[in-house]
Motif scaffolding. Structure first.
Motif, PDB file in Angstrom:
ATOM      1  N   HIS A  70       0.831  -1.205   0.000  1.00 28.52           N
ATOM      2  CA  HIS A  70       0.000   0.000   0.000  1.00 28.52           C
ATOM      3  C   HIS A  70       0.869   1.259   0.000  1.00 28.52           C
ATOM      4  CE1 HIS A  70      -3.431   2.548   0.968  1.00 28.52           C
ATOM      5  NE2 HIS A  70      -2.666   3.128   1.872  1.00 28.52           N
ATOM      6  N   ALA A  71       1.911   1.271   0.837  1.00 29.57           N
ATOM      7  CA  ALA A  71       2.804   2.432   0.909  1.00 29.57           C
ATOM      8  C   ALA A  71       3.523   2.643  -0.420  1.00 29.57           C
ATOM      9  CB  ALA A  71       3.814   2.243   2.036  1.00 29.57           C
ATOM     10  N   ALA A  72       3.942   1.558  -1.049  1.00 28.95           N
ATOM     11  CA  ALA A  72       4.624   1.678  -2.340  1.00 28.95           C
ATOM     12  C   ALA A  72       3.678   2.234  -3.400  1.00 28.95           C
ATOM     13  CB  ALA A  72       5.162   0.316  -2.773  1.00 28.95           C
ATOM     14  N   ALA A  73       2.431   1.763  -3.395  1.00 29.09           N
ATOM     15  CA  ALA A  73       1.450   2.272  -4.363  1.00 29.09           C
ATOM     16  C   ALA A  73       1.192   3.757  -4.145  1.00 29.09           C
ATOM     17  CB  ALA A  73       0.152   1.484  -4.261  1.00 29.09           C
ATOM     18  N   GLN A  74       1.071   4.157  -2.886  1.00 25.45           N
ATOM     19  CA  GLN A  74       0.840   5.567  -2.580  1.00 25.45           C
ATOM     20  C   GLN A  74       2.016   6.432  -3.025  1.00 25.45           C
ATOM     21  OE1 GLN A  74      -2.308   5.904  -2.183  1.00 25.45           O
ATOM     22  NE2 GLN A  74      -2.418   6.830  -0.172  1.00 25.45           N
ATOM     23  N   ALA A  75       3.224   5.856  -3.030  1.00 23.17           N
ATOM     24  CA  ALA A  75       4.419   6.585  -3.461  1.00 23.17           C
ATOM     25  C   ALA A  75       4.661   6.454  -4.960  1.00 23.17           C
ATOM     26  CB  ALA A  75       5.630   6.074  -2.688  1.00 23.17           C
ATOM     27  N   ALA A  76       3.687   5.891  -5.678  1.00 27.27           N
ATOM     28  CA  ALA A  76       3.777   5.687  -7.131  1.00 27.27           C
ATOM     29  C   ALA A  76       4.901   4.726  -7.510  1.00 27.27           C
ATOM     30  CB  ALA A  76       3.943   7.016  -7.867  1.00 27.27           C
ATOM     31  N   GLU A  77       5.297   3.863  -6.587  1.00 20.43           N
ATOM     32  CA  GLU A  77       6.287   2.816  -6.875  1.00 20.43           C
ATOM     33  C   GLU A  77       5.508   1.546  -7.246  1.00 20.43           C
ATOM     34  OE1 GLU A  77       8.540   2.620  -3.276  1.00 20.43           O
ATOM     35  OE2 GLU A  77       9.636   4.467  -3.690  1.00 20.43           O
ATOM     36  N   TYR A  78       4.931   1.578  -8.442  1.00 24.01           N
ATOM     37  CA  TYR A  78       3.959   0.553  -8.812  1.00 24.01           C
ATOM     38  C   TYR A  78       4.592  -0.822  -9.014  1.00 24.01           C
ATOM     39  CZ  TYR A  78       1.218   4.757  -9.469  1.00 24.01           C
ATOM     40  OH  TYR A  78       0.596   5.959  -9.269  1.00 24.01           O
ATOM     41  N   ASP A  79       5.786  -0.881  -9.587  1.00 20.50           N
ATOM     42  CA  ASP A  79       6.439  -2.180  -9.766  1.00 20.50           C
ATOM     43  C   ASP A  79       6.715  -2.839  -8.414  1.00 20.50           C
ATOM     44  OD1 ASP A  79       6.475  -2.110 -12.553  1.00 20.50           O
ATOM     45  OD2 ASP A  79       8.353  -0.994 -12.618  1.00 20.50           O
ATOM     46  N   VAL A 117      -3.409  -0.758 -13.563  1.00 21.73           N
ATOM     47  CA  VAL A 117      -4.096   0.325 -14.269  1.00 21.73           C
ATOM     48  C   VAL A 117      -3.176   1.534 -14.398  1.00 21.73           C
ATOM     49  CG1 VAL A 117      -5.948   2.022 -14.085  1.00 21.73           C
ATOM     50  CG2 VAL A 117      -6.444  -0.390 -13.731  1.00 21.73           C
ATOM     51  N   LYS A 118      -2.494   1.876 -13.302  1.00 25.16           N
ATOM     52  CA  LYS A 118      -1.582   3.020 -13.336  1.00 25.16           C
ATOM     53  C   LYS A 118      -0.474   2.826 -14.369  1.00 25.16           C
ATOM     54  CE  LYS A 118      -3.265   5.732 -10.100  1.00 25.16           C
ATOM     55  NZ  LYS A 118      -3.716   7.101 -10.395  1.00 25.16           N
ATOM     56  N   LYS A 119      -0.087   1.593 -14.624  1.00 22.66           N
ATOM     57  CA  LYS A 119       0.959   1.300 -15.601  1.00 22.66           C
ATOM     58  C   LYS A 119       0.393   1.042 -16.998  1.00 22.66           C
ATOM     59  CE  LYS A 119       4.302  -1.469 -14.513  1.00 22.66           C
ATOM     60  NZ  LYS A 119       5.419  -0.576 -14.870  1.00 22.66           N
ATOM     61  N   TYR A 159      -7.360  -9.209  -0.902  1.00 25.06           N
ATOM     62  CA  TYR A 159      -6.921  -7.815  -0.964  1.00 25.06           C
ATOM     63  C   TYR A 159      -5.777  -7.546  -1.938  1.00 25.06           C
ATOM     64  CZ  TYR A 159      -5.217  -3.237   0.290  1.00 25.06           C
ATOM     65  OH  TYR A 159      -4.799  -1.939   0.227  1.00 25.06           O
ATOM     66  N   PRO A 160      -4.698  -8.379  -1.981  1.00 32.22           N
ATOM     67  CA  PRO A 160      -3.590  -8.049  -2.893  1.00 32.22           C
ATOM     68  C   PRO A 160      -4.000  -7.988  -4.350  1.00 32.22           C
ATOM     69  CG  PRO A 160      -2.910  -9.713  -1.313  1.00 32.22           C
ATOM     70  CD  PRO A 160      -4.384  -9.564  -1.163  1.00 32.22           C
ATOM     71  N   TYR A 161      -4.999  -8.775  -4.731  1.00 30.29           N
ATOM     72  CA  TYR A 161      -5.452  -8.733  -6.118  1.00 30.29           C
ATOM     73  C   TYR A 161      -6.011  -7.360  -6.472  1.00 30.29           C
ATOM     74  CZ  TYR A 161      -5.100 -13.857  -6.561  1.00 30.29           C
ATOM     75  OH  TYR A 161      -4.648 -15.147  -6.627  1.00 30.29           O
ATOM     76  N   GLY A 162      -6.825  -6.804  -5.573  1.00 32.50           N
ATOM     77  CA  GLY A 162      -7.411  -5.493  -5.846  1.00 32.50           C
ATOM     78  C   GLY A 162      -6.378  -4.395  -5.903  1.00 32.50           C
ATOM     79  N   LEU A 163      -5.418  -4.440  -4.966  1.00 28.63           N
ATOM     80  CA  LEU A 163      -4.369  -3.422  -4.966  1.00 28.63           C
ATOM     81  C   LEU A 163      -3.471  -3.575  -6.185  1.00 28.63           C
ATOM     82  CD1 LEU A 163      -2.913  -1.088  -3.645  1.00 28.63           C
ATOM     83  CD2 LEU A 163      -1.704  -2.723  -2.185  1.00 28.63           C
ATOM     84  N   ARG A 164      -3.139  -4.809  -6.519  1.00 31.17           N
ATOM     85  CA  ARG A 164      -2.294  -5.041  -7.698  1.00 31.17           C
ATOM     86  C   ARG A 164      -3.021  -4.602  -8.973  1.00 31.17           C
ATOM     87  NH1 ARG A 164       0.198 -10.974  -8.689  1.00 31.17           N
ATOM     88  NH2 ARG A 164      -1.948 -11.379  -9.370  1.00 31.17           N
ATOM     89  N   ALA A 165      -4.324  -4.802  -9.022  1.00 34.77           N
ATOM     90  CA  ALA A 165      -5.106  -4.342 -10.178  1.00 34.77           C
ATOM     91  C   ALA A 165      -4.990  -2.831 -10.344  1.00 34.77           C
ATOM     92  CB  ALA A 165      -6.563  -4.750 -10.023  1.00 34.77           C
ATOM     93  N   SER A 166      -5.070  -2.090  -9.225  1.00 32.57           N
ATOM     94  CA  SER A 166      -4.932  -0.635  -9.288  1.00 32.57           C
ATOM     95  C   SER A 166      -3.573  -0.239  -9.852  1.00 32.57           C
ATOM     96  CB  SER A 166      -5.111  -0.030  -7.893  1.00 32.57           C
ATOM     97  OG  SER A 166      -6.420  -0.196  -7.431  1.00 32.57           O
ATOM     98  N   CYS A 167      -2.533  -0.943  -9.410  1.00 35.06           N
ATOM     99  CA  CYS A 167      -1.183  -0.635  -9.898  1.00 35.06           C
ATOM    100  C   CYS A 167      -1.060  -0.945 -11.381  1.00 35.06           C
ATOM    101  CB  CYS A 167      -0.150  -1.412  -9.097  1.00 35.06           C
ATOM    102  SG  CYS A 167      -0.071  -0.952  -7.359  1.00 35.06           S
TER     103      CYS A 167
END
Length: 348
Positions: free
Chosen positions: A52-61, A89-91, A79-87
């Motif tokens: 979550h912290a990495a995603a918030q910092a735009a460290e998507y990989d 999308v950002k990529k 939960y990790p599937y949903g967060l990974r899906a968001s990342c």
């Protein structure tokens, strides 16, 4: 002629919302939610926090890798599937995002986030019917989800169900009076329904309430262009550009307003400014060609069409505009009926 040449320049101010990383980002509610979803497993909890912290910092990989580790720890953990899906999308990896949304929903069908995210991807693909279904699931899971109502309003508007769309805008705005998405969607629906006065009033109210001035002044300017009020449009769009100099759509709309007002040099400058800004598409080239045609520079316009079609060979609008110009050029030397027919056939 300008209306035919420019007909592809619809309202190009985006009304789509941004992708979110779940509920309660950065809050104790988020941590409590993770603890619940992980069953209190410290390792999964830690990985989820780090992701979550990495995603918030735009460290998507990094976030994607951590989500994958959390998944490997327990494949039934949603939960990790949903967060990974968001990342994803950002990529821009939408197929991977859809797959993760599907997995998250299968494992945790009562979580609003993957439904919201999948609906957002479906909207971008023009699949409004299935997006509406996903928005309904998101609302069932989280009745206070203003974004899901606003997104569903966009879907209803795109399939012509304006009454349903406006009702969802109202619901979204009751939940979040500053919902950018719902306000913009409401304004566009009002204008497209012929209610120019209330569309303008919606934009003005948003500005007065402290919402994003550059956007809503620009949207109001676009409405003025389409309503034939060039002076008002140029004023608003100039203000929008001052507030946000990289707003490509504002240059396109101001260029069209200047064209309609006969300010050809100013219109060309706006078309060139739009062409210099991302994202690249055919609209700046179409506008430039229209300006050249209307200012009597047909040979230059034909050169512009050829350049445009080299970059966008399958542009039906570019082909149609070129064919129309070949049919209707004021001087006979520039007209070519057979060529126009050939180009129009390609457009069809």
């Amino acid at each position: 002629m300008k209306r035919t040449v420019l007909k592809s320049l619809g309202v190009c101010i985006a009304v789509m919302g941004t992708v979110v990383f779940g509920v309660g980002c950065g809050s104790s509610e988020f941590l409590e939610r993770i603890a619940y979803l992980t069953g209190g497993n410290p390792r999964r909890h830690s990985l989820s926090e780090e992701a979550h912290a990495a995603a918030q910092a735009a460290e998507y990989d990094k976030a994607i890798a951590l989500c994958s580790m959390a998944h490997d720890t327990n494949p039934s953990y949603a939960y990790p599937y949903g967060l990974r899906a968001s990342c994803h999308v950002k990529k821009g990896n939408y197929e991977l995002a859809l797959a993760d949304c599907n997995s998250s929903i299968a494992l945790g069908p009562y979580d609003a986030h993957p439904y919201r995210l999948r609906a957002r991807i479906l909207v971008d693909r023009g699949d409004y019917t299935n997006a509406i279904v996903d928005c309904a699931h998101a609302i069932d899971a989280e009745p206070g989800d203003a974004y899901a109502y606003a997104l569903r309003a966009t879907c209803y508007a795109n399939i012509g169900s304006n009454d349903l769309a406006l009702a969802d805008c109202e619901r979204a705005l009751k939940l979040d009076p500053h919902s950018h998405h719902a306000t913009a969607t409401q304004a566009n629906i009002l204008f497209d329904s012929g209610d120019y006065t209330n569309a303008i009033a919606t934009c003005t109210s948003a500005i007065d309430r402290g919402m994003e001035e550059a956007y809503f002044v620009g949207l109001r300017g676009a409405f003025h262009v389409r309503h034939g009020l060039e002076d008002e449009a140029i004023r608003d769009l100039t203000r929008s550009i001052e507030l946000q100099p990289d707003a490509r759509h504002a240059y396109l709309w101001r260029g069209r307003a200047n064209l309609d007002a006969g300010n050809f040099d100013a219109a060309l400058a706006d078309a060139d400014a739009a062409a210099a800004l991302p994202p690249k598409d055919e609209n700046a080239g179409l506008l430039r060609a229209a300006i050249l045609v209307d200012s009597g520079r047909v040979p230059a316009a034909m050169t512009q069409f050829d350049r445009l079609l080299m970059d966008y060979p399958d542009s039906a609008e570019g082909l149609n505009a070129k064919a129309y110009t070949l049919c209707t050029a004021p001087e006979a030397i520039h007209r070519d009926g057979k060529g126009a027919t050939r180009v129009a056939a390609r457009a069809l």
